[in-house]
Design a protein around this motif. Structure first.
Motif, PDB file in Angstrom:
ATOM      1  N   HIS A   6      -9.677 -13.344  10.592  1.00  0.00           N
ATOM      2  CA  HIS A   6     -10.872 -12.536  10.834  1.00  0.00           C
ATOM      3  C   HIS A   6     -11.144 -11.748   9.554  1.00  0.00           C
ATOM      4  N   PRO A   7     -12.400 -11.691   9.091  1.00  0.00           N
ATOM      5  CA  PRO A   7     -12.682 -11.074   7.789  1.00  0.00           C
ATOM      6  C   PRO A   7     -12.421  -9.574   7.725  1.00  0.00           C
ATOM      7  N   LEU A   8     -12.361  -8.891   8.865  1.00  0.00           N
ATOM      8  CA  LEU A   8     -12.115  -7.449   8.845  1.00  0.00           C
ATOM      9  C   LEU A   8     -10.636  -7.110   8.991  1.00  0.00           C
ATOM     10  N   SER A   9      -9.783  -8.122   8.999  1.00  0.00           N
ATOM     11  CA  SER A   9      -8.340  -7.909   9.068  1.00  0.00           C
ATOM     12  C   SER A   9      -7.766  -7.834   7.661  1.00  0.00           C
ATOM     13  N   SER A  10      -7.076  -6.768   7.350  1.00  0.00           N
ATOM     14  CA  SER A  10      -6.476  -6.648   6.013  1.00  0.00           C
ATOM     15  C   SER A  10      -5.332  -7.635   5.830  1.00  0.00           C
ATOM     16  N   ASN A  11      -4.632  -7.975   6.917  1.00  0.00           N
ATOM     17  CA  ASN A  11      -3.578  -8.982   6.806  1.00  0.00           C
ATOM     18  C   ASN A  11      -4.161 -10.338   6.423  1.00  0.00           C
ATOM     19  N   CYS A  12      -5.290 -10.675   7.013  1.00  0.00           N
ATOM     20  CA  CYS A  12      -5.967 -11.915   6.643  1.00  0.00           C
ATOM     21  C   CYS A  12      -6.495 -11.836   5.223  1.00  0.00           C
ATOM     22  N   LEU A  51      -3.174 -12.337  13.867  1.00  0.00           N
ATOM     23  CA  LEU A  51      -3.673 -13.069  12.707  1.00  0.00           C
ATOM     24  C   LEU A  51      -3.038 -12.521  11.441  1.00  0.00           C
ATOM     25  N   PRO A  52      -3.003 -13.375  10.382  1.00  0.00           N
ATOM     26  CA  PRO A  52      -3.491 -14.750  10.265  1.00  0.00           C
ATOM     27  C   PRO A  52      -2.439 -15.760  10.703  1.00  0.00           C
ATOM     28  N   ALA A 105       1.343   2.652   8.134  1.00  0.00           N
ATOM     29  CA  ALA A 105       0.800   4.015   8.123  1.00  0.00           C
ATOM     30  C   ALA A 105      -0.716   3.984   8.097  1.00  0.00           C
ATOM     31  N   ILE A 106      -1.260   3.126   7.237  1.00  0.00           N
ATOM     32  CA  ILE A 106      -2.722   2.994   7.158  1.00  0.00           C
ATOM     33  C   ILE A 106      -3.275   2.463   8.472  1.00  0.00           C
ATOM     34  N   SER A 107      -2.622   1.464   9.037  1.00  0.00           N
ATOM     35  CA  SER A 107      -3.113   0.826  10.264  1.00  0.00           C
ATOM     36  C   SER A 107      -3.158   1.795  11.437  1.00  0.00           C
ATOM     37  N   THR A 108      -2.221   2.725  11.472  1.00  0.00           N
ATOM     38  CA  THR A 108      -2.219   3.710  12.552  1.00  0.00           C
ATOM     39  C   THR A 108      -3.494   4.533  12.534  1.00  0.00           C
ATOM     40  N   VAL A 109      -3.895   4.975  11.359  1.00  0.00           N
ATOM     41  CA  VAL A 109      -5.115   5.773  11.225  1.00  0.00           C
ATOM     42  C   VAL A 109      -6.352   4.912  11.471  1.00  0.00           C
ATOM     43  N   VAL A 110      -6.355   3.709  10.914  1.00  0.00           N
ATOM     44  CA  VAL A 110      -7.508   2.820  11.068  1.00  0.00           C
ATOM     45  C   VAL A 110      -7.723   2.453  12.535  1.00  0.00           C
ATOM     46  N   TRP A 111      -6.643   2.168  13.247  1.00  0.00           N
ATOM     47  CA  TRP A 111      -6.761   1.865  14.667  1.00  0.00           C
ATOM     48  C   TRP A 111      -7.394   3.024  15.421  1.00  0.00           C
ATOM     49  N   GLU A 112      -6.894   4.226  15.184  1.00  0.00           N
ATOM     50  CA  GLU A 112      -7.413   5.392  15.909  1.00  0.00           C
ATOM     51  C   GLU A 112      -8.862   5.703  15.539  1.00  0.00           C
ATOM     52  N   LYS A 113      -9.204   5.550  14.261  1.00  0.00           N
ATOM     53  CA  LYS A 113     -10.542   5.942  13.806  1.00  0.00           C
ATOM     54  C   LYS A 113     -11.598   4.850  13.972  1.00  0.00           C
ATOM     55  N   LEU A 114     -11.189   3.595  13.829  1.00  0.00           N
ATOM     56  CA  LEU A 114     -12.171   2.514  13.801  1.00  0.00           C
ATOM     57  C   LEU A 114     -12.127   1.605  15.025  1.00  0.00           C
ATOM     58  N   ASP A 162       0.574  -7.177  -5.709  1.00  0.00           N
ATOM     59  CA  ASP A 162      -0.654  -6.396  -5.837  1.00  0.00           C
ATOM     60  C   ASP A 162      -1.606  -6.668  -4.679  1.00  0.00           C
ATOM     61  N   PHE A 163      -1.763  -7.929  -4.324  1.00  0.00           N
ATOM     62  CA  PHE A 163      -2.665  -8.270  -3.230  1.00  0.00           C
ATOM     63  C   PHE A 163      -2.125  -7.800  -1.887  1.00  0.00           C
ATOM     64  N   ALA A 164      -0.811  -7.899  -1.691  1.00  0.00           N
ATOM     65  CA  ALA A 164      -0.216  -7.444  -0.434  1.00  0.00           C
ATOM     66  C   ALA A 164      -0.433  -5.947  -0.235  1.00  0.00           C
ATOM     67  N   LEU A 165      -0.316  -5.190  -1.310  1.00  0.00           N
ATOM     68  CA  LEU A 165      -0.475  -3.739  -1.227  1.00  0.00           C
ATOM     69  C   LEU A 165      -1.931  -3.300  -1.209  1.00  0.00           C
ATOM     70  N   ALA A 166      -2.779  -4.022  -1.919  1.00  0.00           N
ATOM     71  CA  ALA A 166      -4.174  -3.597  -2.050  1.00  0.00           C
ATOM     72  C   ALA A 166      -5.001  -3.886  -0.805  1.00  0.00           C
ATOM     73  N   ALA A 167      -4.678  -4.946  -0.084  1.00  0.00           N
ATOM     74  CA  ALA A 167      -5.523  -5.357   1.034  1.00  0.00           C
ATOM     75  C   ALA A 167      -5.795  -4.250   2.052  1.00  0.00           C
ATOM     76  N   PRO A 168      -4.794  -3.461   2.488  1.00  0.00           N
ATOM     77  CA  PRO A 168      -5.091  -2.408   3.467  1.00  0.00           C
ATOM     78  C   PRO A 168      -6.023  -1.318   2.937  1.00  0.00           C
ATOM     79  N   LEU A 169      -6.158  -1.242   1.616  1.00  0.00           N
ATOM     80  CA  LEU A 169      -7.046  -0.225   1.040  1.00  0.00           C
ATOM     81  C   LEU A 169      -8.515  -0.587   1.214  1.00  0.00           C
ATOM     82  N   MET A 170      -8.803  -1.752   1.783  1.00  0.00           N
ATOM     83  CA  MET A 170     -10.181  -2.097   2.124  1.00  0.00           C
ATOM     84  C   MET A 170     -10.762  -1.115   3.148  1.00  0.00           C
TER      85      MET A 170
END
Length: 205
Positions: A6-12, A51-52, A105-114, A162-170
């Motif tokens: 899914h395009p809005l998944s940082s893991n994907c 996913l993915p 840590a990022i996902s916890t906030v993103v889940w609650e906020k988004l 770099d890509f593994a760490l940067a993706a959640p910063l989307m």
């Protein structure tokens, strides 16, 4: 090879960043996580229901960083995952750290906020937001210190780390994540954002 994503998944997006940068061809299959039929089919592909998922001729592989490593091993001439065992160990260290500490840590906030409201999972929990923010503060400081005087996370070149760490910063803008004080981290993130792979995987919010 088919990638269920899914395009809005940082893991994907981790996987997409690596694949696009390496020029690894993938057939993309979008999964609607809000649709019960898609959720059921996803459960058949991945018992975790997440996913993915990569399907390479019937070989099903889940976990984003494992998929990234597999694609790198299958792509001739790639430079994101060098053969040197110590370099790979360092890359693996940061990829595992991303999955175990930074991204959760990022996902916890993103889940609650988004996503929580969109999923009909109830109201935002301020205690969970606070827990996620505390994790971001702890782990962003670690990455920021590591990036002082560095262009990239491992060695002198771009790697899977770099890509593994940067993706959640989307989610920095959509979830108003508090990263403004981490100068080294933000300078590194800006370098990642200038890459064609980042620009070509930017989702539409």
């Amino acid at each position: 090879m088919r990638l269920y994503r899914h395009p809005l998944s940082s893991n994907c997006r981790r996987v997409m960043l690596a694949a696009v940068h390496m020029g690894t061809p993938l057939e993309l299959a979008e999964v609607d996580l809000m649709h019960p039929d898609d959720r059921r089919r996803l459960q058949e592909l991945n018992p975790n229901g997440m996913l993915p998922v990569l399907d390479d001729g019937g070989f099903l592989l889940w976990e984003s960083c494992a998929i990234m490593q597999y694609l790198a091993d299958r792509t001739l001439g790639q430079t994101l995952y060098p053969d040197d065992i110590r370099v790979r160990a360092d890359i693996n260290r940061w990829m595992l750290w991303a999955c175990q500490h930074f991204a959760p840590a990022i996902s916890t906030v993103v889940w609650e906020k988004l996503w929580k409201g969109m999923a009909g999972a109830g109201a935002r929990d301020p205690l969970e937001v606070a827990r996620g923010l505390a994790g971001i503060a702890q782990f962003a400081a670690v990455l920021d210190r590591h990036l002082a005087g560095r262009q990239w996370v491992v060695g002198d070149t771009l790697t899977l780390a770099d890509f593994a760490l940067a993706a959640p910063l989307m989610y920095i803008v959509p979830a108003a994540l508090p990263f403004a004080q981490y100068d080294h981290l933000l300078a590194w993130h800006d370098r990642v954002q200038q890459l064609d792979a980042w620009k070509n995987t930017e989702p539409v919010w």
